[in-house]
Design a protein around this motif. Structure first.
Motif, mmCIF file in Angstrom:
data_model
loop_
_atom_site.group_PDB
_atom_site.id
_atom_site.type_symbol
_atom_site.label_atom_id
_atom_site.label_comp_id
_atom_site.label_asym_id
_atom_site.label_seq_id
_atom_site.Cartn_x
_atom_site.Cartn_y
_atom_site.Cartn_z
ATOM 1 N N GLU A 105 0.862 -1.259 0.050
ATOM 2 C CA GLU A 105 0.003 -0.240 -0.001
ATOM 3 C C GLU A 105 0.878 1.145 -0.033
ATOM 4 O O GLU A 105 1.694 1.284 0.748
ATOM 5 N N SER A 106 0.603 2.185 -0.889
ATOM 6 C CA SER A 106 1.456 3.340 -0.976
ATOM 7 C C SER A 106 0.647 4.425 -0.546
ATOM 8 O O SER A 106 1.404 5.567 -0.042
ATOM 9 N N SER A 107 -0.653 4.502 -0.249
ATOM 10 C CA SER A 107 -1.425 5.407 0.104
ATOM 11 C C SER A 107 -2.765 5.120 0.619
ATOM 12 O O SER A 107 -3.342 4.291 -0.025
ATOM 13 N N ARG A 108 -3.190 5.170 1.790
ATOM 14 C CA ARG A 108 -4.554 4.807 2.156
ATOM 15 C C ARG A 108 -5.571 5.364 1.445
ATOM 16 O O ARG A 108 -6.853 4.668 1.470
ATOM 17 N N PHE A 109 -5.458 6.261 0.638
ATOM 18 C CA PHE A 109 -6.477 6.925 -0.114
ATOM 19 C C PHE A 109 -5.908 6.822 -1.500
ATOM 20 O O PHE A 109 -4.790 7.338 -1.895
ATOM 21 N N GLY A 110 -6.891 6.342 -2.603
ATOM 22 C CA GLY A 110 -6.389 6.172 -3.841
ATOM 23 C C GLY A 110 -7.211 7.405 -4.755
ATOM 24 O O GLY A 110 -7.319 8.521 -4.161
ATOM 25 N N SER A 111 -7.754 7.184 -5.959
ATOM 26 C CA SER A 111 -8.486 8.146 -6.761
ATOM 27 C C SER A 111 -9.708 8.779 -6.192
ATOM 28 O O SER A 111 -10.213 9.637 -6.565
ATOM 29 N N THR A 112 -10.315 7.877 -5.266
ATOM 30 C CA THR A 112 -11.464 8.380 -4.730
ATOM 31 C C THR A 112 -11.500 7.996 -2.943
ATOM 32 O O THR A 112 -10.481 6.794 -2.744
#
Length: 158
Positions: free
Chosen positions: A130-137
């Motif tokens: 996982e690179s970010s807990r939040f993606g495009s949404t």
């Protein structure tokens, strides 16, 4: 539930953020009722409280049903019970995978299981991070595959 013409129109509406799935595929379409005077009442549940796509979905439902000849269309946001990824169809999960988004695993009313790996939807490798807990949404997180090095969204299990 009786499947009506209004239900079929609403069920075919694509999600504005994930156009490969419909709102019925995602499980956010809760109910559609119509009467003999051309009035339709649609109930939808957001994937997240404050989901920005809900207003667009509401407007799209009104437009599609009005264009089909219904005189009055009301859209109601139903918050309880809260939406869960268990409401997604298996077909929706496969469509997401084919689109390059890792689908969520099951929740099924128990504790959310700890997922140590998310399979890459491109190459199938479990060697991801996982690179970010939040993606495009907000309903997705951003992951990277260590095998093919491709970034991808993962639809969070709720």
């Amino acid at each position: 539930m009786v499947t009506t013409a209004a239900w079929r129109i609403a069920a075919d509406l694509p999600d504005p953020e994930l156009p490969v799935v419909t709102i019925a595929d995602l499980g956010i379409l809760r109910d559609v009722t119509e009467d003999d005077q051309g009035r339709v009442h649609v109930q939808i549940t957001p994937t997240y409280s404050g989901c920005p796509a809900m207003e667009t979905i509401s407007e799209d439902l009104v437009a599609a049903l009005t264009q089909a000849g219904y005189q009055r269309v009301d859209v109601e946001f139903v918050l309880s019970p809260a939406w869960t990824t268990d409401w997604m169809t298996d077909e929706a999960k496969e469509k997401l995978r084919a689109y390059g988004i890792a689908p969520p695993g099951p929740v099924r009313g128990g504790p959310v299981s700890l997922s140590l790996a998310v399979r890459c939807p491109r190459c199938g490798s479990p060697e991801t991070r996982e690179s970010s807990r939040f993606g495009s949404t907000a309903c997705k997180s951003l992951w990277v595959c260590r095998s093919c090095h491709e970034p991808f969204d993962h639809f969070k299990a709720l």
